[in-house]
Design a protein around this motif. Structure first.
Motif, short mmCIF file in Angstrom:
data_model
loop_
_atom_site.label_atom_id
_atom_site.label_comp_id
_atom_site.label_asym_id
_atom_site.label_seq_id
_atom_site.Cartn_x
_atom_site.Cartn_y
_atom_site.Cartn_z
N THR A 1 0.95 -1.07 -0.04
CA THR A 1 -0.10 0.23 -0.01
C THR A 1 1.06 1.09 0.01
OG1 THR A 1 -1.65 -1.21 1.16
CG2 THR A 1 -1.92 1.23 1.09
N GLN B 1 1.04 4.30 -0.32
CA GLN B 1 0.73 5.47 0.68
C GLN B 1 1.38 5.41 1.99
OE1 GLN B 1 -3.31 6.81 2.24
NE2 GLN B 1 -2.91 8.88 1.46
N ARG B 2 1.46 4.03 2.57
CA ARG B 2 2.11 3.66 3.83
C ARG B 2 3.51 3.55 3.85
NH1 ARG B 2 -3.03 -0.47 5.06
NH2 ARG B 2 -4.50 1.29 5.34
N HIS C 1 -2.91 2.46 -3.74
CA HIS C 1 -2.40 3.52 -3.35
C HIS C 1 -2.75 3.61 -1.65
CE1 HIS C 1 0.00 7.18 -2.88
NE2 HIS C 1 -1.06 7.74 -2.54
N THR C 2 -4.05 3.64 -1.48
CA THR C 2 -4.41 4.04 0.07
C THR C 2 -5.16 2.90 0.62
OG1 THR C 2 -6.58 4.84 -0.79
CG2 THR C 2 -4.98 6.54 -0.67
N GLN D 1 -6.02 4.85 -7.85
CA GLN D 1 -5.58 3.85 -7.02
C GLN D 1 -4.39 3.08 -7.73
OE1 GLN D 1 -5.85 3.22 -3.65
NE2 GLN D 1 -7.26 5.38 -3.57
N SER E 1 -0.09 4.11 -7.40
CA SER E 1 0.59 2.98 -6.76
C SER E 1 1.78 2.37 -7.68
CB SER E 1 -0.26 1.88 -6.16
OG SER E 1 0.31 0.87 -5.54
#
Length: 188
Positions: free
Chosen positions: A77, A79-80, A107-108, A124, A128
């Motif tokens: 993931t 975004q993390r 991505h989120t 998304q 990513s």
């Protein structure tokens, strides 16, 4: 401690010691554990090992897999990346150097990716993939659907973003192709 998402993921988690026992049994099974792209050459004795989200334990898992000569598929993931309890850029590069496959887990990590509008769904997968390709300096062609919310539309969006392999959470060995993207089930 932890929210509903953490509780839902708890049944997928093992201690490192228990994981080591599982790996030793898998290593003794006679199966092969190749990267997905070489699956066709591996024959019927192949098994793919997948790990979702990109938690900090991925580094430990990757080292144990490499010690057994197994390739893992780590779905991140993006975004993390670099946030507490998740892998950082250096961890991803180290996993890749060990021969593991790095792919997208969106991505989120939306609660239900299948309910996103077309533009948000495309973003998304695209965002990513772009982030991972910037980090790895190589094409990223593998992804896993967050939450397992598979629909044909989700697969079409992944294919349009450039993914060639998409893992669902459906327990099946039957694979199919959507717009050039191989859709593969998994067993937990």
């Amino acid at each position: 401690r932890g929210g509903a998402g953490e509780a839902a993921a708890a049944h997928y988690k093992l201690t490192l010691a228990d994981f080591g026992v599982h790996l030793a049994r898998l290593a003794a099974s006679g199966l092969h554990f190749p990267p997905v792209a070489s699956l066709r050459d591996a024959g019927r004795s192949a098994c793919l090992l997948t790990f979702d989200d990109g938690g900090a334990s991925a580094s430990h898992i990757g080292a144990q897999l490499a010690a057994q000569g197994m390739a893992g598929h780590f779905f991140i993931t993006t975004q993390r990346i670099g946030t507490p309890s998740f892998v950082g850029v250096d961890d991803l590069l180290a996993l890749r150097r060990l021969g593991h496959v790095i792919g997208s887990h969106s991505h989120t990590h939306p609660t239900d990716i299948s309910h996103l509008g077309d533009d948000a769904l495309a973003a998304q997968w695209r965002d990513s993939r772009d982030r991972l390709q910037q980090i790895l300096s190589e094409p990223v062609t593998v992804a896993s659907i967050p939450g397992g919310f598979y629909t044909r539309r989700v697969a079409q969006a992944a294919a349009a973003a450039g993914y060639r392999y998409l893992f669902t959470s459906e327990p099946t060995t039957h694979a199919h192709v959507v717009d050039g993207c191989h859709v593969l089930g998994r067993y937990a």
